[in-house]
Design a protein around this motif. Structure first.
Motif, PDB file in Angstrom:
ATOM      1  N   ASP A   1       0.845  -1.190   0.000  1.00  0.00           N
ATOM      2  CA  ASP A   1       0.000   0.000   0.000  1.00  0.00           C
ATOM      3  C   ASP A   1       0.881   1.240   0.000  1.00  0.00           C
ATOM      4  OD1 ASP A   1       0.948   0.291   2.611  1.00  0.00           O
ATOM      5  OD2 ASP A   1      -0.932  -0.303   3.573  1.00  0.00           O
ATOM      6  N   GLN A   2       0.291   2.411   0.188  1.00  0.00           N
ATOM      7  CA  GLN A   2       1.051   3.656   0.129  1.00  0.00           C
ATOM      8  C   GLN A   2       1.994   3.831   1.323  1.00  0.00           C
ATOM      9  OE1 GLN A   2      -2.220   6.287  -0.230  1.00  0.00           O
ATOM     10  NE2 GLN A   2      -2.651   6.410   1.963  1.00  0.00           N
TER      11      GLN A   2
ATOM     12  N   HIS B   1      -0.454   1.368  -8.791  1.00  0.00           N
ATOM     13  CA  HIS B   1       0.764   0.777  -8.235  1.00  0.00           C
ATOM     14  C   HIS B   1       1.934   1.015  -9.193  1.00  0.00           C
ATOM     15  CE1 HIS B   1      -1.940  -1.273  -5.446  1.00  0.00           C
ATOM     16  NE2 HIS B   1      -0.875  -1.576  -4.737  1.00  0.00           N
TER      17      HIS B   1
END
Length: 409
Positions: free
Chosen positions: A265-266, A292
């Motif tokens: 994820d971020q 992504h």
């Protein structure tokens, strides 16, 4: 659940791994840090291997991230020459090749990538070289001598930088590329032509649209490249630069989500909440681009570990930096900021002297700047980065006008 007394373990004693250890200490983390790497060298930077180190302008000692004593001084346990063979997310342990086991509270994977191998007969001979590790750089450096015949397979960044170093050393260089132009997929035709002209002007024999059928040799040592049309290119050494693949085997076997790298994820957190990934191996969600991205460049290895370190310590850290990379070839230096998927732009705008190789190129879609590359033009990365980040529509005529300051667009 792992106890808090367990250390943070970093698998991959690379630039990214070393920067993660540094970031953890700078963030005030006082617990144990174990940095594990399969190479026997302490963490080093890879860009010099195809640039200053290969050219003989940068001594070996300059490539290292930290001096030898740094790890002990910062209470980082550095375990080199120690491959990790498996990860057990449930037990929070990693198993080493010598059957040793290391427990972790949080785990960061900075396993990087591996060069794609050339799948043709004769590719296992002596003199067929790949560039990834420092010993690879030393082998290539040893064959770059006046009059040597060097065949480079692949006209990507590594291939072109090796070609430039070889020509600078006085070698005869032939570059073999399947596409119509160098860097075509990355830069598009408009800018790729600049690099074709650059290398031709420096005496490189560029051959595009070629297929490699086999590598010829005598006594187990390569002496040429046979192309699909039967043409033979004589070579004293062959350098293969046909891309890299993320080193995801450990993650995949551990049940982590893998899709063109370890998916995160971020916050650089993987599908397991106690396992993170950074650098070449991480396919991280980028909030600015809404997708992504896996970026195979130095800046990610430097900067992503800082986000991962803070996230592992419980901060709401997000990796949203604009992608950046640089290259040096002959007297041409460049910096690139942004991200453009192949075919996703509808216009390239040039500012400056394209023929003289002093310009900035901008890739646009719908009037928005997706990426910018400054070539032999310096001190402009901040406004280029801001143009990319802002995603605002700009006037292409003003963008091309060198009299309009970039920060006024």
């Amino acid at each position: 659940m792992a106890g808090s007394e367990r250390p943070i373990v970093v698998v991959g004693a690379s630039l990214g791994g070393a920067k993660a250890a540094q970031a953890l200490r700078e963030a005030g983390y006082e617990g144990g840090i174990v940095l594990i790497g399969e190479e026997h060298e302490r963490p080093y930077e890879r860009p010099p291997l195809s640039k200053g180190f290969l050219l003989g302008k940068e001594p070996r000692e300059k490539i290292y991230v930290h001096p030898p004593q740094w790890y002990a001084e910062h209470d980082v346990t550095l375990r080199l020459g120690t491959p990790v063979v498996s990860i057990d997310p449930a037990a929070h342990t990693v198993t080493l090749a010598d059957d040793g086991e290391v427990a972790y509270s949080k785990l960061l994977l900075t396993t990087g990538s591996v060069p794609r191998r050339l799948p043709v007969p004769g590719a296992d001979q002596d003199g067929v070289l790949y560039l990834r590790r420092v010993e690879d750089g030393e082998r290539i450096k040893a064959v770059l001598r006046p009059g040597a015949r060097i065949a480079v397979i692949g006209a990507g960044w590594i291939g072109l930088e090796v070609a430039a170093a070889a020509r600078s050393a006085g070698a005869h260089v032939t570059v073999l590329e399947a596409a119509e132009l160098p860097l075509l997929r990355v830069l598009g035709r408009e800018v790729a032509e600049v690099f074709a002209d650059l290398h031709r002007d420096h005496g490189v024999d560029l051959r595009f649209g070629t297929q490699v059928a086999e590598l010829t040799g005598t006594g187990g040592t390569v002496n040429g490249v046979r192309l699909g049309d039967g043409t033979l290119v004589d070579a004293d050494a062959v350098v293969v630069g046909i891309g890299i693949s993320p080193a995801t085997a450990l993650a995949e076997a551990a049940g982590l989500t893998v899709d063109n790298g370890i998916k995160t994820d971020q916050h650089l957190r993987t599908s397991d909440p106690d396992v993170y990934a950074a650098g070449d191996v991480a396919n991280a969600f980028h909030p600015l681009f809404g997708t992504h991205l896996r970026v195979e460049h130095w800046a990610n290895a430097v900067n992503q570990p800082q986000t991962a370190a803070r996230a592992m310590l419980g901060e709401d850290a997000v990796y949203d930096r604009v992608p950046y990379f640089f290259s040096d070839q002959y007297d041409l230096g460049l910096e690139y900021l942004g991200y453009v998927a192949p075919g996703d732009y509808d216009q390239v705008v040039f500012r400056g002297d394209r023929a003289g190789r002093e310009f900035i190129a901008f890739w646009l879609s719908g009037g928005r700047v997706l990426a910018g590359m400054n070539v032999n033009v310096w001190d402009v990365t901040d406004p280029i980065r801001e143009l990319v980040r802002s995603q605002r529509v700009v006037d292409p005529a003003r963008l091309a006008d060198p009299d309009v300051p970039l920060d006024k667009l």
